[in-house]
Motif scaffolding. Structure first.
Motif, PDB file in Angstrom:
ATOM      1  N   GLU A  20       0.788  -1.217  -0.212  1.00  0.00           N
ATOM      2  CA  GLU A  20       0.320   0.157  -0.174  1.00  0.00           C
ATOM      3  C   GLU A  20       0.896   1.253  -0.487  1.00  0.00           C
ATOM      4  OE1 GLU A  20      -3.050   0.412  -0.613  1.00  0.00           O
ATOM      5  OE2 GLU A  20      -3.358  -2.185  -0.645  1.00  0.00           O
ATOM      6  N   LYS A  21       2.165   1.240   0.181  1.00  0.00           N
ATOM      7  CA  LYS A  21       3.025   2.089   0.273  1.00  0.00           C
ATOM      8  C   LYS A  21       2.937   3.023  -0.819  1.00  0.00           C
ATOM      9  CE  LYS A  21       6.445   0.004   2.626  1.00  0.00           C
ATOM     10  NZ  LYS A  21       7.813  -0.132   2.805  1.00  0.00           N
ATOM     11  N   LEU A  22       3.134   1.978  -1.855  1.00  0.00           N
ATOM     12  CA  LEU A  22       3.043   2.908  -3.794  1.00  0.00           C
ATOM     13  C   LEU A  22       2.177   2.033  -4.736  1.00  0.00           C
ATOM     14  CD1 LEU A  22       6.899   2.385  -4.647  1.00  0.00           C
ATOM     15  CD2 LEU A  22       5.622   4.572  -4.341  1.00  0.00           C
ATOM     16  N   PRO A  23       0.870   2.473  -4.285  1.00  0.00           N
ATOM     17  CA  PRO A  23      -0.200   2.392  -4.670  1.00  0.00           C
ATOM     18  C   PRO A  23      -0.268   2.051  -6.537  1.00  0.00           C
ATOM     19  CG  PRO A  23      -0.737   3.773  -3.514  1.00  0.00           C
ATOM     20  CD  PRO A  23       0.454   3.740  -3.213  1.00  0.00           C
ATOM     21  N   PHE A  24      -0.691   1.436  -7.230  1.00  0.00           N
ATOM     22  CA  PHE A  24      -0.554   1.408  -8.461  1.00  0.00           C
ATOM     23  C   PHE A  24      -0.562   0.340  -9.250  1.00  0.00           C
ATOM     24  CE2 PHE A  24       3.720   0.473  -8.489  1.00  0.00           C
ATOM     25  CZ  PHE A  24       4.149  -1.281  -9.028  1.00  0.00           C
ATOM     26  N   THR A  25      -1.134   0.690 -10.218  1.00  0.00           N
ATOM     27  CA  THR A  25      -1.549  -1.000 -11.247  1.00  0.00           C
ATOM     28  C   THR A  25      -1.054  -1.062 -12.692  1.00  0.00           C
ATOM     29  OG1 THR A  25      -3.425  -0.005 -11.549  1.00  0.00           O
ATOM     30  CG2 THR A  25      -4.053  -0.846 -10.136  1.00  0.00           C
ATOM     31  N   LEU A  26      -0.692  -1.965 -13.212  1.00  0.00           N
ATOM     32  CA  LEU A  26       0.377  -2.127 -14.299  1.00  0.00           C
ATOM     33  C   LEU A  26      -1.342  -2.724 -14.782  1.00  0.00           C
ATOM     34  CD1 LEU A  26       2.161  -1.237 -16.298  1.00  0.00           C
ATOM     35  CD2 LEU A  26       3.074  -3.719 -15.190  1.00  0.00           C
ATOM     36  N   THR A  27      -1.979  -2.272 -16.372  1.00  0.00           N
ATOM     37  CA  THR A  27      -2.586  -3.220 -17.123  1.00  0.00           C
ATOM     38  C   THR A  27      -2.311  -3.497 -18.462  1.00  0.00           C
ATOM     39  OG1 THR A  27      -4.636  -1.677 -15.763  1.00  0.00           O
ATOM     40  CG2 THR A  27      -5.609  -2.665 -17.802  1.00  0.00           C
ATOM     41  N   ALA A  28      -2.848  -4.587 -19.110  1.00  0.00           N
ATOM     42  CA  ALA A  28      -2.799  -4.555 -20.486  1.00  0.00           C
ATOM     43  C   ALA A  28      -3.608  -4.398 -20.931  1.00  0.00           C
ATOM     44  CB  ALA A  28      -1.833  -6.415 -19.765  1.00  0.00           C
ATOM     45  N   ASN A  29      -3.564  -4.249 -21.885  1.00  0.00           N
ATOM     46  CA  ASN A  29      -5.619  -4.197 -22.551  1.00  0.00           C
ATOM     47  C   ASN A  29      -4.860  -4.600 -24.160  1.00  0.00           C
ATOM     48  OD1 ASN A  29      -7.533  -2.625 -21.004  1.00  0.00           O
ATOM     49  ND2 ASN A  29      -5.764  -1.240 -21.397  1.00  0.00           N
TER      50      ASN A  29
ATOM     51  N   PHE B  96       0.252   8.964  -5.776  1.00  0.00           N
ATOM     52  CA  PHE B  96       1.563   9.275  -5.291  1.00  0.00           C
ATOM     53  C   PHE B  96       1.473  11.316  -5.247  1.00  0.00           C
ATOM     54  CE2 PHE B  96       2.177   6.576  -8.806  1.00  0.00           C
ATOM     55  CZ  PHE B  96       2.806   5.487  -8.597  1.00  0.00           C
ATOM     56  N   ASN B  97       1.930  11.402  -4.851  1.00  0.00           N
ATOM     57  CA  ASN B  97       2.387  12.456  -4.250  1.00  0.00           C
ATOM     58  C   ASN B  97       3.357  13.470  -4.799  1.00  0.00           C
ATOM     59  OD1 ASN B  97       5.126  12.406  -3.500  1.00  0.00           O
ATOM     60  ND2 ASN B  97       4.293  12.075  -1.474  1.00  0.00           N
ATOM     61  N   ALA B  98       2.663  15.216  -5.096  1.00  0.00           N
ATOM     62  CA  ALA B  98       3.301  15.325  -6.012  1.00  0.00           C
ATOM     63  C   ALA B  98       5.122  15.276  -6.416  1.00  0.00           C
ATOM     64  CB  ALA B  98       3.357  16.947  -5.944  1.00  0.00           C
ATOM     65  N   MET B  99       5.739  15.143  -5.084  1.00  0.00           N
ATOM     66  CA  MET B  99       7.339  14.677  -5.176  1.00  0.00           C
ATOM     67  C   MET B  99       8.117  13.475  -5.749  1.00  0.00           C
ATOM     68  SD  MET B  99       9.988  16.319  -4.578  1.00  0.00           S
ATOM     69  CE  MET B  99      10.579  17.380  -2.930  1.00  0.00           C
ATOM     70  N   MET B 100       7.008  12.372  -5.041  1.00  0.00           N
ATOM     71  CA  MET B 100       7.555  11.202  -5.644  1.00  0.00           C
ATOM     72  C   MET B 100       6.984  11.565  -6.897  1.00  0.00           C
ATOM     73  SD  MET B 100       8.126   8.181  -4.719  1.00  0.00           S
ATOM     74  CE  MET B 100       7.643   7.694  -2.962  1.00  0.00           C
TER      75      MET B 100
END
Length: 144
Positions: free
Chosen positions: A90-99, A118-122
């Motif tokens: 949960e520290k870096l919440p992201f998804t990678l999607t292949a359509n 992400f916050n603006a700096m990250m």
């Protein structure tokens, strides 16, 4: 790269990056089957990978030189059209999607998209490395 968008959402921005469409000379079923087999992601990784470890049939861990280790797990699949991987942390919440879009019996179009909060700096720090990373995954997918 097309499709760079950053939306404001409180303290975090939703960052959306996507690769240009790539045409693969395989059926959509073959591309889908390749992508749902987690161990195949090792073949798609950039040359600067320093670690790749299969955790189970749904998860793998990888690290690029100079970057922290990331665990990705399969989150969603829609047969022959979509594979979604997401960060296990949960520290870096992201998804990678292949359509995945079938163009013909042995021709398929794939767009990879990355979305995370992400916050603006990250967001500033990771935008270029992530853009390069998904671009490499997409380029390597064409070679399967």
């Amino acid at each position: 790269m097309s499709g760079r968008k950053i939306h404001q959402n409180g303290n975090n921005n939703i960052m959306h990056l996507e690769t240009p469409k790539k045409t693969i000379q395989k059926s959509s079923q073959e591309v889908y089957d390749f992508l749902i087999d987690i161990k195949n992601f090792e073949q798609l990784m950039p040359e600067n990978i320093s670690k790749f470890e299969l955790i189970n049939e749904e998860r793998f861990l990888f690290a690029l030189k100079g970057m922290p280790e990331i665990v990705l797990q399969r989150k969603e699949t829609i047969p022959t059209s979509k594979v979604v991987l997401g960060a296990a942390s949960e520290k870096l919440p992201f998804t990678l999607t292949a359509n995945i879009v079938a163009l013909g019996a042995n021709e398929t179009e794939v767009i990879l998209s990355f979305e995370g909060k992400f916050n603006a700096m990250m967001a500033m720090m990771i935008k270029n490395p992530i853009t390069n990373f998904i671009g490499t995954l997409s380029d390597n997918l064409q070679k399967i």
